[in-house]
Scaffold this motif. Structure first.
Motif, PDB file in Angstrom:
ATOM      1  N   MET A   1      -5.013 -15.612  10.820  1.00 44.82           N
ATOM      2  CA  MET A   1      -3.565 -15.578  10.957  1.00 44.82           C
ATOM      3  C   MET A   1      -2.952 -15.266   9.591  1.00 44.82           C
ATOM      4  SD  MET A   1      -1.153 -18.553  12.364  1.00 44.82           S
ATOM      5  CE  MET A   1       0.572 -18.380  12.415  1.00 44.82           C
ATOM      6  N   LEU A   2      -1.983 -14.390   9.602  1.00 41.95           N
ATOM      7  CA  LEU A   2      -1.325 -14.054   8.336  1.00 41.95           C
ATOM      8  C   LEU A   2      -0.189 -15.030   8.068  1.00 41.95           C
ATOM      9  CD1 LEU A   2       1.585 -12.311   8.745  1.00 41.95           C
ATOM     10  CD2 LEU A   2      -0.023 -10.654   9.559  1.00 41.95           C
ATOM     11  N   THR A   3       0.074 -15.276   6.784  1.00 44.34           N
ATOM     12  CA  THR A   3       1.109 -16.222   6.382  1.00 44.34           C
ATOM     13  C   THR A   3       1.990 -15.607   5.313  1.00 44.34           C
ATOM     14  OG1 THR A   3      -0.329 -17.219   4.718  1.00 44.34           O
ATOM     15  CG2 THR A   3      -0.324 -18.250   6.886  1.00 44.34           C
ATOM     16  N   HIS A   4       3.117 -16.232   5.083  1.00 46.34           N
ATOM     17  CA  HIS A   4       4.073 -15.832   4.043  1.00 46.34           C
ATOM     18  C   HIS A   4       4.478 -14.357   4.169  1.00 46.34           C
ATOM     19  CE1 HIS A   4       3.516 -19.705   2.169  1.00 46.34           C
ATOM     20  NE2 HIS A   4       2.222 -19.507   2.168  1.00 46.34           N
ATOM     21  N   PHE A   5       4.743 -13.934   5.394  1.00 46.45           N
ATOM     22  CA  PHE A   5       5.116 -12.541   5.648  1.00 46.45           C
ATOM     23  C   PHE A   5       6.505 -12.265   5.090  1.00 46.45           C
ATOM     24  CE2 PHE A   5       7.008  -9.216   8.306  1.00 46.45           C
ATOM     25  CZ  PHE A   5       6.049  -8.232   8.169  1.00 46.45           C
ATOM     26  N   GLN A   6       6.624 -11.184   4.321  1.00 45.00           N
ATOM     27  CA  GLN A   6       7.912 -10.756   3.779  1.00 45.00           C
ATOM     28  C   GLN A   6       8.055  -9.259   3.966  1.00 45.00           C
ATOM     29  OE1 GLN A   6       8.008 -11.959  -0.330  1.00 45.00           O
ATOM     30  NE2 GLN A   6       8.434 -14.077   0.177  1.00 45.00           N
ATOM     31  N   TYR A   7       9.297  -8.806   4.133  1.00 41.89           N
ATOM     32  CA  TYR A   7       9.554  -7.373   4.235  1.00 41.89           C
ATOM     33  C   TYR A   7      10.875  -7.058   3.546  1.00 41.89           C
ATOM     34  CZ  TYR A   7      12.945  -8.480   7.851  1.00 41.89           C
ATOM     35  OH  TYR A   7      14.021  -8.986   8.525  1.00 41.89           O
ATOM     36  N   ASN A   8      10.969  -5.861   3.004  1.00 43.69           N
ATOM     37  CA  ASN A   8      12.184  -5.375   2.354  1.00 43.69           C
ATOM     38  C   ASN A   8      12.332  -3.896   2.662  1.00 43.69           C
ATOM     39  OD1 ASN A   8      12.901  -7.771   0.787  1.00 43.69           O
ATOM     40  ND2 ASN A   8      11.025  -7.351  -0.334  1.00 43.69           N
ATOM     41  N   GLN A   9      13.568  -3.450   2.729  1.00 40.26           N
ATOM     42  CA  GLN A   9      13.833  -2.030   2.941  1.00 40.26           C
ATOM     43  C   GLN A   9      13.154  -1.214   1.846  1.00 40.26           C
ATOM     44  OE1 GLN A   9      15.714  -1.717   6.407  1.00 40.26           O
ATOM     45  NE2 GLN A   9      15.640   0.039   5.130  1.00 40.26           N
ATOM     46  N   LEU A  10      12.554  -0.115   2.220  1.00 39.16           N
ATOM     47  CA  LEU A  10      11.892   0.763   1.266  1.00 39.16           C
ATOM     48  C   LEU A  10      12.911   1.632   0.538  1.00 39.16           C
ATOM     49  CD1 LEU A  10       9.102   1.637   0.255  1.00 39.16           C
ATOM     50  CD2 LEU A  10       8.997   3.240   2.156  1.00 39.16           C
ATOM     51  N   TYR A  11      13.990   1.974   1.225  1.00 39.24           N
ATOM     52  CA  TYR A  11      15.017   2.853   0.665  1.00 39.24           C
ATOM     53  C   TYR A  11      16.365   2.139   0.628  1.00 39.24           C
ATOM     54  CZ  TYR A  11      11.404   6.145   2.009  1.00 39.24           C
ATOM     55  OH  TYR A  11      10.205   6.785   2.150  1.00 39.24           O
ATOM     56  N   LYS A  12      17.202   2.519  -0.330  1.00 39.03           N
ATOM     57  CA  LYS A  12      18.538   1.917  -0.423  1.00 39.03           C
ATOM     58  C   LYS A  12      19.388   2.300   0.780  1.00 39.03           C
ATOM     59  CE  LYS A  12      18.617   1.374  -5.357  1.00 39.03           C
ATOM     60  NZ  LYS A  12      19.317   1.543  -6.606  1.00 39.03           N
ATOM     61  N   ASN A  13      19.203   3.526   1.264  1.00 39.02           N
ATOM     62  CA  ASN A  13      19.891   3.975   2.470  1.00 39.02           C
ATOM     63  C   ASN A  13      19.191   3.329   3.662  1.00 39.02           C
ATOM     64  OD1 ASN A  13      20.862   5.275   4.733  1.00 39.02           O
ATOM     65  ND2 ASN A  13      20.710   7.318   3.880  1.00 39.02           N
ATOM     66  N   THR A  14      19.827   2.347   4.279  1.00 41.33           N
ATOM     67  CA  THR A  14      19.180   1.599   5.354  1.00 41.33           C
ATOM     68  C   THR A  14      19.001   2.428   6.628  1.00 41.33           C
ATOM     69  OG1 THR A  14      21.309   0.682   6.064  1.00 41.33           O
ATOM     70  CG2 THR A  14      19.997  -0.620   4.495  1.00 41.33           C
ATOM     71  N   GLN A  15      19.564   3.625   6.668  1.00 39.99           N
ATOM     72  CA  GLN A  15      19.371   4.496   7.828  1.00 39.99           C
ATOM     73  C   GLN A  15      17.995   5.163   7.796  1.00 39.99           C
ATOM     74  OE1 GLN A  15      21.582   4.519  10.346  1.00 39.99           O
ATOM     75  NE2 GLN A  15      22.619   2.972   9.116  1.00 39.99           N
ATOM     76  N   ILE A  16      17.350   5.162   6.626  1.00 39.12           N
ATOM     77  CA  ILE A  16      16.019   5.752   6.495  1.00 39.12           C
ATOM     78  C   ILE A  16      15.000   4.648   6.747  1.00 39.12           C
ATOM     79  CG2 ILE A  16      14.405   6.930   4.964  1.00 39.12           C
ATOM     80  CD1 ILE A  16      16.847   7.957   3.393  1.00 39.12           C
ATOM     81  N   PRO A  17      14.165   4.801   7.772  1.00 38.93           N
ATOM     82  CA  PRO A  17      13.202   3.736   8.079  1.00 38.93           C
ATOM     83  C   PRO A  17      12.042   3.683   7.087  1.00 38.93           C
ATOM     84  CG  PRO A  17      12.927   5.564   9.580  1.00 38.93           C
ATOM     85  CD  PRO A  17      14.103   5.902   8.707  1.00 38.93           C
ATOM     86  N   GLY A  18      11.554   2.490   6.861  1.00 39.99           N
ATOM     87  CA  GLY A  18      10.422   2.234   5.984  1.00 39.99           C
ATOM     88  C   GLY A  18      10.625   0.891   5.307  1.00 39.99           C
ATOM     89  N   TRP A  19       9.570   0.097   5.237  1.00 36.16           N
ATOM     90  CA  TRP A  19       9.681  -1.244   4.686  1.00 36.16           C
ATOM     91  C   TRP A  19       8.466  -1.577   3.837  1.00 36.16           C
ATOM     92  CZ3 TRP A  19      10.647   0.416   9.518  1.00 36.16           C
ATOM     93  CH2 TRP A  19      11.947   0.258  10.000  1.00 36.16           C
ATOM     94  N   ASN A  20       8.700  -2.232   2.711  1.00 39.96           N
ATOM     95  CA  ASN A  20       7.619  -2.830   1.936  1.00 39.96           C
ATOM     96  C   ASN A  20       7.290  -4.148   2.614  1.00 39.96           C
ATOM     97  OD1 ASN A  20       7.146  -1.127  -0.386  1.00 39.96           O
ATOM     98  ND2 ASN A  20       9.222  -1.664  -1.027  1.00 39.96           N
ATOM     99  N   ILE A  21       6.011  -4.400   2.825  1.00 44.46           N
ATOM    100  CA  ILE A  21       5.599  -5.662   3.431  1.00 44.46           C
ATOM    101  C   ILE A  21       4.574  -6.339   2.523  1.00 44.46           C
ATOM    102  CG2 ILE A  21       6.056  -4.939   5.805  1.00 44.46           C
ATOM    103  CD1 ILE A  21       2.984  -4.553   6.113  1.00 44.46           C
ATOM    104  N   SER A  22       4.524  -7.651   2.611  1.00 44.85           N
ATOM    105  CA  SER A  22       3.497  -8.416   1.912  1.00 44.85           C
ATOM    106  C   SER A  22       3.214  -9.681   2.712  1.00 44.85           C
ATOM    107  CB  SER A  22       3.925  -8.755   0.483  1.00 44.85           C
ATOM    108  OG  SER A  22       5.019  -9.640   0.493  1.00 44.85           O
ATOM    109  N   PHE A  23       1.990 -10.155   2.589  1.00 47.28           N
ATOM    110  CA  PHE A  23       1.579 -11.358   3.302  1.00 47.28           C
ATOM    111  C   PHE A  23       0.227 -11.798   2.756  1.00 47.28           C
ATOM    112  CE2 PHE A  23       0.084  -7.669   5.584  1.00 47.28           C
ATOM    113  CZ  PHE A  23      -1.251  -7.949   5.820  1.00 47.28           C
ATOM    114  N   TYR A  24      -0.180 -12.988   3.169  1.00 43.02           N
ATOM    115  CA  TYR A  24      -1.500 -13.516   2.819  1.00 43.02           C
ATOM    116  C   TYR A  24      -2.335 -13.602   4.090  1.00 43.02           C
ATOM    117  CZ  TYR A  24       0.065 -14.833  -1.815  1.00 43.02           C
ATOM    118  OH  TYR A  24       0.532 -14.805  -3.110  1.00 43.02           O
TER     119      TYR A  24
END
Length: 70
Positions: free
Chosen positions: A1-24
């Protein structure tokens, strides 16, 4: 099971899809880019092929919940 899942927009323009993700997972931190088509581009050490299958299901569910359902 993954834990501490985080995501952030990859681009400043939120209309462009893509996300940085991190987890353990199994006491190791993973980083990647989640693309709109559901693929993950690993920016850290990639998980084993067996673990990646399990992780992709969990990541996709989390992204659906956090990004698309809200």
């Amino acid at each position: 099971m993954l834990t501490h899942f985080q995501y952030n927009q990859l681009y400043k323009n939120t209309q462009i899809p893509g996300w940085n993700i991190s987890f353990y997972f199994n006491k190791q931190k993973y980083n990647g880019i989640y693309h709109q088509n559901g693929k993950v581009e690993w920016t850290s050490t990639s998980p084993s092929a067996e673990d990646e299958i399990k992780l992709m299901e969990q990541i996709h569910e989390l992204m659906l919940y956090h990004v698309y359902d809200h």
